[in-house]
Structures are given as structure tokens and as C-alpha cells.
Scaffold this motif. Structure first.
Motif, PDB file in Angstrom:
ATOM      1  N   ARG B 651       0.829  -1.205   0.000  1.00 35.54           N
ATOM      2  CA  ARG B 651       0.000   0.000   0.000  1.00 35.54           C
ATOM      3  C   ARG B 651       0.865   1.259   0.000  1.00 35.54           C
ATOM      4  O   ARG B 651       0.490   2.275  -0.557  1.00 35.54           O
ATOM      5  CB  ARG B 651      -0.834   0.018   1.279  1.00 35.54           C
ATOM      6  CG  ARG B 651      -2.238  -0.369   1.057  1.00 35.54           C
ATOM      7  CD  ARG B 651      -2.985  -0.056   2.324  1.00 35.54           C
ATOM      8  NE  ARG B 651      -4.395  -0.277   2.107  1.00 35.54           N
ATOM      9  CZ  ARG B 651      -5.256  -0.403   3.085  1.00 35.54           C
ATOM     10  NH1 ARG B 651      -4.854  -0.333   4.339  1.00 35.54           N
ATOM     11  NH2 ARG B 651      -6.519  -0.593   2.831  1.00 35.54           N
ATOM     12  N   GLN B 652       1.974   1.187   0.695  1.00 33.57           N
ATOM     13  CA  GLN B 652       2.866   2.346   0.782  1.00 33.57           C
ATOM     14  C   GLN B 652       3.970   2.132  -0.247  1.00 33.57           C
ATOM     15  O   GLN B 652       4.822   1.272  -0.065  1.00 33.57           O
ATOM     16  CB  GLN B 652       3.442   2.476   2.195  1.00 33.57           C
ATOM     17  CG  GLN B 652       2.410   2.842   3.253  1.00 33.57           C
ATOM     18  CD  GLN B 652       1.528   1.676   3.697  1.00 33.57           C
ATOM     19  OE1 GLN B 652       1.828   0.518   3.462  1.00 33.57           O
ATOM     20  NE2 GLN B 652       0.419   1.977   4.359  1.00 33.57           N
ATOM     21  N   ASN B 654       5.990   4.632  -1.812  1.00 34.88           N
ATOM     22  CA  ASN B 654       7.057   5.622  -1.976  1.00 34.88           C
ATOM     23  C   ASN B 654       7.260   6.316  -0.636  1.00 34.88           C
ATOM     24  O   ASN B 654       6.580   5.996   0.344  1.00 34.88           O
ATOM     25  CB  ASN B 654       6.679   6.637  -3.062  1.00 34.88           C
ATOM     26  CG  ASN B 654       5.313   7.224  -2.798  1.00 34.88           C
ATOM     27  OD1 ASN B 654       4.999   7.619  -1.668  1.00 34.88           O
ATOM     28  ND2 ASN B 654       4.475   7.267  -3.808  1.00 34.88           N
ATOM     29  N   LEU B 655       8.169   7.259  -0.590  1.00 33.54           N
ATOM     30  CA  LEU B 655       8.488   7.865   0.704  1.00 33.54           C
ATOM     31  C   LEU B 655       7.504   8.957   1.106  1.00 33.54           C
ATOM     32  O   LEU B 655       7.658   9.569   2.162  1.00 33.54           O
ATOM     33  CB  LEU B 655       9.929   8.384   0.707  1.00 33.54           C
ATOM     34  CG  LEU B 655      10.986   7.296   0.519  1.00 33.54           C
ATOM     35  CD1 LEU B 655      12.371   7.838   0.814  1.00 33.54           C
ATOM     36  CD2 LEU B 655      10.714   6.078   1.378  1.00 33.54           C
ATOM     37  N   THR B 656       6.492   9.219   0.273  1.00 36.00           N
ATOM     38  CA  THR B 656       5.401  10.084   0.710  1.00 36.00           C
ATOM     39  C   THR B 656       4.463   9.300   1.622  1.00 36.00           C
ATOM     40  O   THR B 656       3.914   9.836   2.578  1.00 36.00           O
ATOM     41  CB  THR B 656       4.587  10.586  -0.510  1.00 36.00           C
ATOM     42  OG1 THR B 656       5.503  11.162  -1.427  1.00 36.00           O
ATOM     43  CG2 THR B 656       3.563  11.611  -0.102  1.00 36.00           C
ATOM     44  N   ASP B 657       4.315   8.027   1.307  1.00 36.98           N
ATOM     45  CA  ASP B 657       3.379   7.193   2.061  1.00 36.98           C
ATOM     46  C   ASP B 657       4.074   6.353   3.124  1.00 36.98           C
ATOM     47  O   ASP B 657       3.518   6.091   4.181  1.00 36.98           O
ATOM     48  CB  ASP B 657       2.630   6.257   1.105  1.00 36.98           C
ATOM     49  CG  ASP B 657       1.789   7.038   0.103  1.00 36.98           C
ATOM     50  OD1 ASP B 657       1.369   8.156   0.440  1.00 36.98           O
ATOM     51  OD2 ASP B 657       1.566   6.527  -1.011  1.00 36.98           O
ATOM     52  N   ILE B 659       6.482   6.353   5.828  1.00 39.73           N
ATOM     53  CA  ILE B 659       7.022   7.483   6.584  1.00 39.73           C
ATOM     54  C   ILE B 659       8.129   7.006   7.519  1.00 39.73           C
ATOM     55  O   ILE B 659       7.904   6.131   8.353  1.00 39.73           O
ATOM     56  CB  ILE B 659       5.887   8.135   7.409  1.00 39.73           C
ATOM     57  CG1 ILE B 659       4.761   8.617   6.487  1.00 39.73           C
ATOM     58  CG2 ILE B 659       6.406   9.253   8.277  1.00 39.73           C
ATOM     59  CD1 ILE B 659       5.061   9.860   5.715  1.00 39.73           C
TER      60      ILE B 659
END
Lengths: 287, 730
Positions: B651-652, B654-657, B659
């Protein structure tokens, strides 16, 4: 090359309007959203698939003007620039200090935050609560639209293909206090799971104005004048409902999603408690 | 509120006898000037004449048979590289070689490589990739352990979908449970974790018509070389592997680089041109290894006096689609299953199950963080159940010298925990705070964790598998070269290994050379993993330097070779998991203080304390760097680093999601070193790299439990988890 990236850097707002009309170019101010949205493989230039119109350097769009009844903010004023302006409301400054990180605040603009129209846009609940309106310009003239009618959905807004957001107009209003909370996953550089803006005015023991706006819990910012009206100018002793009941009236409006950052249950549950706490705090104030 | 560390380099050893070793004083980091000035060449900085770029076409489904791949006509100068271009075996050698370099008939996870497109322009490569159509016939995927029992889902591995399964017994555990007054049970979950090394993975391949050279960001040049020998089917002398300056690894560059080393080698051979393959962050997140998610069930037999009679522990790890290093990760988890406690009899069961998701693999701590989370929370909760103070309860079960380990080895050295705990309590004010927070409804809490890390390879790995060999060479120009295959990856190896040699020789650091390893120049001193570099490789270098010292007057070149010899005190049977699983242990104790927001359930960390025994620190500042970094990484793992799988997809992405902590999230830690000395480590050094990560999460979780008065059974302790836990009970 796959595509030729055409970039315009107009010398004036007039020229920008003309280029926008002629080419349909995408306005780019700080680029902190667009450069990410259109990024490609490392080493390649981001490509939105149409020409790009740089507007961030235009002086006409990068100013703050205080008038008797309002504060007018140029759409390309950066967050960092806003922090040093006396005329900018404190609640907006507070919101900006919690937004992203210093490098992004140096590039990013309030107009960009509005036109990106993300449900999680940090300044949006604050601008909704301040009841700001937006001046949209094109080669033929200008029109003014209230922010709650400008943003129509996630990433959707009323900006026409030939228009540029020129100014944000914040009407001056008296408030006795405000509250801003951003729930993010970390203390800097985080997208909001919930953002809450509250403003109120209490005079002679009565709530004369209260505004509650919440971001990231519905497709657009949640604000209900109808619910606010049930509190305004009603003597506190006559309030029929408890703050928990008042907050619960927001329940149908709070329609968050479960995504990679949080869950529906958490966002909805915490939002209602934030509203309830704000109402309690306001109603306990002596005016 | 912010507590400042007094002096990050201070070593206030608890033992009066250990004075500070002269080698411990910090020196300037040897790798810093090159990295700070920009001179250092990371993999993405490499450029060869005529170089081509490459990008990978990956599976977009979790499990399928590949029906067809439709590739449009290639423009001139562009090539597709796939399984048909693997001259040797299409299997990446690690413990086994069942994971293919390129998927052939089947894909088993989203992100699995199918083919490369190479060519001179990156934009064009992307365009070609977009034009390739893969037709899949999907197969019902395995997403969790329960799917293994579903007859409609064919197993992914073997008949039972288990990569491995072990059991360890010590003592009469059935009797203990039969006699028990009551059995205390708990289930503990931990999530996946992304390494987030600053530099994404990358490799470059060069073929000169006869030999192939692979450059890469990596921890283990000889793992890569071995994998290339298999994939190319060539003799070793035609393969050369060179480490490029590596921007962080944390275990993520232990096994993974072997895959993409193969890719660039095959591409360079096919095209006759140098080929560079560097991942974007989002690509790196999707397709590289993660920390194993775990579910650990613990049962403790308690007698009528409230004493522990025995424990049964059941460990299940999610291995992802391929076995990778999972059996060894599981072994380390199992060997740490009872933590730092003396438990009369035990049964530890463990298994790694296969799922159609990105493979899990090596990550700082290597199975131990999951085990310590479970045992520490279990002991804490059992103490609460028995109405005892958790720390006092834990203290009464501490291992001491001569006690049996999980594998019935013996604690051969003193266990310094009692004195470390005293010091930790003093620094953190634990006892008073814990009592106060338990009573008050302040939403504050403090928790403690006690832990060890077994130094170097598990079991007889060093003796039987790695067989490390180092070379020390006095050159004609009187400089001394360290020739080892271990890498500087940000942890400080260039500095610590040079210090060991210089200090032994009695010469200045500037006289010692240690360049990035190149398998043409250096022998196989083993991988840069398992916190083994200083203790094992540094130990061999100290021995070699001792021998070289006597020959420093000789004219010209002098070469000294040193090979690993297992210390005589170690006894180990790998078939039965019996004996000393590790030659020695490093020890740690953490305290964490938190405040839980009553509305948002956010966990704010307000204090972190740590006491560590890593033997003699070879460089206090470097050990301090490991401690501060390990604590930050551990706090992230404990509180905010959420990596969820949904239908086999992360679901995550990249480093935007996904954290990780920023410098604003946590207070500066306060820590001290206890310096016991290990006779077989160089200057008395043990291991330091992984230890500081291991104990952080259980201390956070215990603090939150103290704050909210409810059990914490899951990592990360996210606001959503706490919110749901509170509302489920209501």
C-alpha cells in the motif's frame, strides 16, 4: 526524444494570460506538486504532456496587500514569504509552519495549494474558515469565486483552461481566538490524515461567530454553516444540545476513506472528538 | 522537556577495571571527506564510454502463468534482455538458487523482474517498456498462512507452503505445562519494514569480450560473485565484482544486489556495451526485500508461587515469494525466543511460510527484533498479571554466566545486565516514573527492554560456510593495504578496520590503505553482515597486523594471510541446533518514555535512554553513530513505519506514504557504553551494528502499555491501532 517539453516564461501577467489562452499551457508556480505528479524515471524531465507556463516569478502574483476590509495575497506568494507578512492571519501562519518542510515552503505557493485541490491540502481548511474568495483572471478580465465553490472535488476545481488564479482575498473579520491542528504521521514533511481549523468570536458572553473547517476527511473541505448557525448568537444557557450532540451533527459530513495513510474509523472518530473539544473550549470561554 | 545527551562520545563504563582503551578515542571518519566533497563515486555516478541504460519490466500481478509477451519491434541500438539471455542457470544463488534472475513461465510477486530493456536513451526505454504487453493467466495467490490450508489455492512452495520449519526443545516442557497453576498466553505481531537506505539499489556491468565486471552498491561482493558464477556458468576467473561507494544498506544490500548484478552482466554480454541499472525510489520500494512480518504466540507455564516453569513459543514469519535468507532469519529469531531470561524448559517452534508478495530478507537485527518484541511484551504483561513490577520481575529471571541458552549452549561470559539496569534506572528515573504513570491518568508511560545480540554468524556459519580469509600487505612504498571483501556502507568500517591495523602496527592511520573491495584484489573475508565486520574480520586483521609488525623492517612487499579459526570454547551442532549459537553476545537495555495524545492517539516519544555492552568500542563516535541511528530506526519501526500488503501489493509505495522519522520527531537519546572485554575480539571488541535497533520497539510498546493501561500486541504502535484497540473494547 519522446516529447518536446515546451516551457514559457512570460515577462508579465498580461503575457501569461495570452500564453495561457493561446497554448493552454499548465501554470506552474513553485512546482512542489506538479514536479512530483509528472515525474518520470530518474534522469528524465517531468512531462505533463502539454506546455508549461512558469508564473512563480511574476511580481504581480507575488505580493501581499492589506486593505481596509481585506487582505489580498498574490497566488504565487510562497509560504515562507507569507510567514513574514504582518497582514496574514495567525491561523494561516500556524498552518504554514506545520506544512511540509522549509525547502518546500520556500518554493511552494498558496495558490498552488488551492489549484492542486487535494483533499489533504494543508491550507484549504484554513482558507475555507476564513471565507476567502479567489480572483481568477484571463485575457478578457477577472471574476471572483468563493473558495468553497472553486474546489469541486479531489483535484477538481473551477479554473477554466484560459484562466490563472491571481489573488486570494481574505476578508478581515474579528475573532477572539482560533485553533489549528494537523494530524500527520510525523512532525514535518507529512501529508495530513486530518486537518482542523476553527475560528470563533465571543462578545458579551455570546458566540457571535464560529467557523469549523476540516480537511482530508471528505472529497473536499467540510464546513457547515447550517450547524454553525445553531450555535451563533444563541445564549449558552439556551443551547439545547451538549457539545457531543452538536459534534455528532457533523457525522454525515465526515466521509473519510481508508488509504495508505490512515483508516476511515480513525479519521472519522478523531475528527468528531476534535470538533467536540473545540466546541467545548469555545463555550467555556468568557467573552 | 527536551533532554540533551551530555556527551555522545562519553564512555562511562560500569566496571571499575576497564579503563578506556586507547583505540576507543574517536578519529575523523576516513570516508567522510570523499562523501562530503562529492568525490566519492556512487553507482549512479559511474559513466563508461558507450554506456547503455536499463530498466526492468516487472510483474503487475501477484501470481500467474505468463501466456505471452508481446514486444514491439526494437529500434536500432535497443535490446531486450530476458531469461533466454542467461547463459548459466536462471537461478540466483543464495541459500538455494530457486529464485530466477528473470521470471520465465511464472511470476510469483508484484514487482518480479521479467525482462530488461536497454539502450542509449532513458526516455526511449520507458516508451518501449510501455509498449510491451504481457498476457497473464492468473493463479489464485497465497497471501497469508491461512491460505496454505485452502485447497483451492495451490501451494507456492512444497506441499505445505513452508520454506522451513524447525523445533527446539530443552527440558521437560510437557511436564512443566502439566504441573502449571496457570498458563499465560499472548500473541504478538510485527509489521514489515522498508530499509530506506539513502541510495537506491544499482549495478553496472562491463564485458570486455572475455571477462565481465560488475560494479554495484552492495554489502557482499563474494555473494554477488558466486551468484554470477551460477548465472553465467563461467569459471570464477572470468568474473570480477567491484563495490561502488555504498550509500547505506541495513541488510537490504545483502542478498538483493545479486539479482541485478546478473541483469547487468547478461545485458553487457548481449549488447557488448557497458550497462547501468539504477532504481528509482518507488521501484526500489516495490521490488527489494523487506523485514519479515511476524506472528509469535507465547505460552508460559506458571506455578502456584508465580514462578515460570516453562515456555512454549511459536514463531511464524512471512517469507514472501522466495526463500532467500529466511531460514537463517528464523533461526536467529528462535535462538532469541526467550530473550535474556533463564527459563527452566522450553519448546520453540518456528516456520517461514511462502506468500505471493515481495520476498522478505536481511534487515538489521535479522529476526531478533521480532523475537525480542514478543518476549519482552510477554514478560512485561505476565508481570502485570502477577501484580509485580515488570522490571523487578524480569530481573529475577536474568541469565547469568553458566546458564543454558535456548539451544542448550552455555553463557560463557559474565552477563552485565544487572549493573546496566541499575545505571539505566538512574539515568531515566524509570522506577519512580513507572509507578507514578501507572497510578495517574496522565497518558504518560515509561517502558524498559532488555536484550542481546548474538555476535557474527549464527551457529557454525563462520567456521563451515564463510571461512573468512584476510590479507594484509605491506607495499613497496611502505604503506599497508587492507585486503578484505567487507565494505564501508556508512557504518564506519573503513575507519574501524584501519584503526585496528594501525594501532596494532603502532603506525599512523594515514599509512593504512583500505579501498572499496574488488574481487580481483581481495580474498573472501565474508559478507558485511551480522555485525561481524569488526569482531571477526577486524580480529583477523589484528592477528595479521601482529605478524606483519615483526616483518615491517623487510624490504619490499610483505603479504600476510590470516584465516578464521573458531574459538575453542564454541560447540555447535547445526543439525540439532544444539550448543553455542553465537561465540559471544553484546548486551543492551533501553528505556523509553512516551506521552499518548488522548484525542489523536499519537505516540510522542519524550525520552530515550540506552546502556550497551559492545565490548571495547573501536571508535566511540562510530559506535555512537550506530546507537543513534539504530534508535531512530527502531523508533520508526515501533511507531510510524507502516508497510501494509493488500492483495499482494504494497500500500505504501514511496516515501510520501512510507514514513520514516525526521529529526523533529524524537528527542536526542541519552546513552552510555559498558565496556566488557572479549578475548577473541580485536582489542576486546564484540558487535555493535545491529544491537541498538533490537530493543527499541519493545521499550516503546511497554511505555505505551504503561501510559494507556491496555495491552500492546502489535508493531507499529500506530494511532490507528491504539484507536481501534480502545474502541473495540468499549
Amino acid at each position: 526524444m519522446v516529447t518536446q517539453n515546451v516551457v514559457y516564461r512570460p515577462g508579465s501577467l498580461e503575457e501569461a494570460y495570452r500564453l495561457r489562452t493561446d497554448t493552454g499551457a499548465l501554470p506552474l508556480a513553485g512546482g512542489t506538486d506538479l514536479m512530483v505528479r509528472y515525474r518520470k524515471t530518474a534522469g528524465l524531465v517531468p512531462d505533463p504532456g502539454r506546455p508549461v507556463l512558469f508564473i512563480g516569478h511574476l511580481k504581480d502574483l507575488r505580493r501581499v496587500e492589506e486593505r481596509a476590509e481585506e487582505v489580498r495575497i498574490g497566488s504565487c506568494t510562497t509560504y515562507t514569504e507569507l510567514l513574514s507578512q504582518k497582514a496574514v492571519p495567525e491561523i494561516l501562519k500556524r498552518c504554514i509552519t506545520l506544512l511540509a518542510s522549509p525547502p518546500i515552503r520556500n518554493r511552494g505557493t498558496v495558490g498552488g495549494n488551492i489549484c492542486n485541490s487535494s483533499p489533504a491540502g494543508d491550507t484549504l481548511p484554513v482558507l475555507h474558515a476564513l471565507e476567502c474568495s479567489l480572483v481568477l483572471g484571463n485575457i478578457r478580465g477577472e471574476r471572483t469565486v468563493p473558495i468553497d465553490r472553486f474546489i469541486t472535488g479531489p483535484g477538481e476545481n473551477a479554473l477554466s483552461e484560459d484562466e490563472i488564479l491571481k489573488e486570494i482575498v481574505i476578508p478581515k473579520a474579528a475573532f477572539s481566538g482560533w485553533c489549528y491542528r494537523k494530524i500527520g504521521t510525523r512532525r514535518a514533511n507529512a501529508l495530513a490524515k486530518i486537518s482542523f481549523a476553527g475560528l470563533y468570536l465571543i462578545e458579551s458572553g455570546e458566540v457571535h461567530d464560529i467557523r469549523i473547517a476540516i480537511g482530508a476527511v471528505a472529497p473536499t473541505v467540510v464546513r457547515s454553516r447550517e450547524i454553525e448557525k445553531t450555535i451563533i448568537r444563541i445564549p449558552r444557557t439556551s443551547l439545547q444540545r451538549s457539545t457531543v450532540e452538536m459534534a455528532a451533527r457533523y457525522r454525515p459530513l465526515i466521509r473519510p476513506i481508508t488509504d495508505q495513510r490512515s483508516t476511515t474509523g480513525y479519521r472519522a472518530g478523531v475528527t468528531l472528538v476534535l470538533i467536540e473539544q473545540f466546541l467545548t473550549a469555545v463555550l467555556q470561554k468568557k467573552g | 522537556m527536551k533532554e540533551k545527551k551530555k556527551d555522545s562520545t562519553a564512555v562511562r563504563g560500569g566496571t571499575a577495571s576497564t579503563s578506556r582503551a586507547s583505540i576507543s578515542g574517536p578519529v575523523p571518519r576516513q570516508d567522510a571527506p570523499g562523501k562530503i566533497s562529492g568525490v566519492a563515486s556512487y553507482i549512479g555516478d559511474l559513466c563508461f564510454e558507450g554506456m547503455l541504460y536499463a530498466r526492468t519490466l516487472r510483474s503487475t500481478v501477484p501470481r500467474a502463468r505468463i501466456v505471452s509477451i508481446d514486444i514491439p519491434a526494437m529500434p536500432e541500438g535497443y535490446f531486450v534482455v530476458d531469461a533466454r539471455d542467461v547463459p548459466g542457470k536462471n537461478g540466483v544463488h543464495m541459500l538455494t538458487d530457486e529464485q530466477p534472475f528473470f521470471a520465465e513461465e511464472r511470476v510469483n510477486y508484484v514487482g518480479e523482474p521479467i525482462l530488461l530493456v536497454t539502450g542509449p536513451e532513458r526516455g526511449k526505454i520507458d516508451q518501449i517498456l510501455r509498449g510491451i504487453r504481457v498476457e497473464y493467466e492468473e493463479i489464485p495467490p497465497v497471501f497469508g498462512e491461512e491460505d496454505s490450508k485452502n485447497p483451492r489455492i495451490p501451494p507456492l512452495f512444497g506441499e505445505r507452503n513452508l520454506f522451513c520449519e524447525y523445533e527446539i526443545r530443552r527440558g521437560e516442557v510437557e511436564e512443566a505445562f502439566f504441573d502449571a497453576d496457570f498458563v499465560f498466553e499472548g500473541c504478538y505481531h510485527t509489521g514489515a519494514q522498508e530499509h530506506v537506505y539513502l541510495e537506491p539499489q544499482g549495478t553496472a556491468g562491463v564485458f570486455d569480450g572475455e571477462r565481465v565486471t560488475v560494479y554495484g552498491s552492495m554489502q557482499c561482493p563474494y555473494y554477488v560473485k558466486t551468484a554470477l558464477v551460477g548465472g553465467l556458468g563461467w569459471k570464477e576467473d572470468r568474473i570480477r565484482v567491484v563495490q561502488a561507494t555504498t550509500g547505506g544498506a541495513f541488510g537490504g544490500k545483502e542478498e538483493y544486489p545479486s539479482i541485478i548484478a546478473g541483469h547487468v552482466a547478461f545485458a553487457a554480454i548481449k549488447t557488448g556495451r557497458p550497462v547501468l541499472l539504477v532504481f528509482d525510489r518507488a521501484e526500489d520500494v516495490v521490488c527489494t526485500t523487506k523485514r519479515h512480518p511476524s506472528l509469535i504466540r507465547m505460552r508460559t507455564a506458571v506455578d502456584d508461587r508465580g514462578a515460570i516453569r516453562g515456555m512454549e513459543i511459536d514463531i511464524a514469519l512471512d517469507g514472501g515469494a522466495y526463500v532467500g535468507l529466511s531460514p537463517v532469519v528464523l533461526q536467529r529469531a528462535m535462538f532469541a525466543a526467550t530473550g535474556v531470561y533463564r527459563i527452566p524448559c522450553i519448546r520453540v517452534k518456528g516456520r517461514v511460510f511462502a506468500t505471493n508478495s515481495v520476498p522478505t530478507g536481511a534487515f538489521r537485527g535479522f529476526g531478533a527484533p521480532q523475537a525480542f518484541f514478543a518476549v519482552e511484551m510477554h514478560m512485561h504483561s505476565l508481570a502485570e498479571k502477577l501484580r509485580k513490577d515488570p522490571l523487578e520481575f524480569k530481573r529475577s529471571y536474568l541469565l547469568s554466566m553458566g546458564d543454558p541458552t535456548v539451544t542448550d549452549g552455555r553463557m560463557k561470559q559474565e552477563v552485565p545486565l544487572p549493573r546496566m539496569i541499575d545505571r539505566l534506572c538512574k539515568l531515566s528515573g524509570y522506577e519512580k516514573k513507572h509507578r507514578a504513570y501507572k497510578k495517574e491518568k496522565t497518558r504518560r508511560g515509561i517502558g524498559v527492554s532488555l536484550f542481546f545480540h548474538g555476535c557474527a554468524f549464527t551457529g557454525s556459519g563462520e567456521k563451515d560456510k564463510i571461512k573468512a580469509k584476510v590479507l594484509l600487505k605491506k607495499e613497496d612504498d611502505e604503506s599497508v593495504s587492507i585486503l578484505v571483501s567487507n565494505v564501508e556502507m556508512g557504518q564506519g568500517a573503513q575507519t574501524t578496520l584501519k584503526k585496528i591495523v594501525a594501532e596494532t602496527l603502532g603506525c599512523g592511520l594515514e599509512r593504512v590503505r583500505y579501498d572499496n573491495p574488488d574481487t580481483d584484489r581481495v580474498p573472501d573475508s565474508g559478507p558485511t553482515v551480522a555485525s561481524r565486520t569488526v569482531m571477526i574480520v577486524g580480529g583477523l586483521l589484528a592477528k595479521a597486523a601482529g605478524r606483519l609488525k615483526r616483518r615491517m623492517d623487510e624490504k619490499g612487499e610483505v603479504k600476510i594471510e590470516e584465516r578464521y579459526v573458531q574459538p575453542p570454547h564454541i560447540e555447535w551442532d547445526q543439525d540439532t541446533f544444539t550448543g553455542d549459537a553465537y561465540p559471544v553476545y553484546s548486551w543492551g537495555a533501553n528505556a523509553v518514555e512516551v506521552e499518548v495524545d488522548p484525542v489523536t492517539f499519537e505516540v510522542r516519544v519524550i525520552g530515550v535512554w540506552g546502556i550497551y555492552d559492545v565490548g571495547t568500542p573501536i571508535d566511540e563516535r562510530i559506535v555512537g553513530g550506530q546507537i543513534e541511528g539504530g534508535i531512530s530506526q527502531g523508533l520508526g519501526y515501533a511507531t510510524i513505519e507502516l508497510l501494509q500488503k493488500e492483495n499482494g501489493r504494497l500500500r505504501q509505495k514511496n516515501l510520501t506514504d512510507y514514513i520514516i522519522p525526521s529529526s523533529m520527531d524524537f528527542p536526542d537519546p541519552v546513552y552510555e557504553l559498558f565496556s566488557s572485554s572479549y578475548e577473541h575480539g580485536p582489542f576486546g571488541a564484540k558487535c555493535a551494528g545491529e544491537l541498538p535497533f533490537v530493543g527499541v520497539a519493545p521499550a516503546v510498546a511497554a511505555a505505551v502499555q504503561n501510559a494507556i493501561g491496555r495491552p500492546v500486541r502489535r508493531l507499529p504502535v500506530s494511532p490507528e491501532y491504539l484507536f481501534e484497540a480502545e474502541h473495540d473494547e468499549d
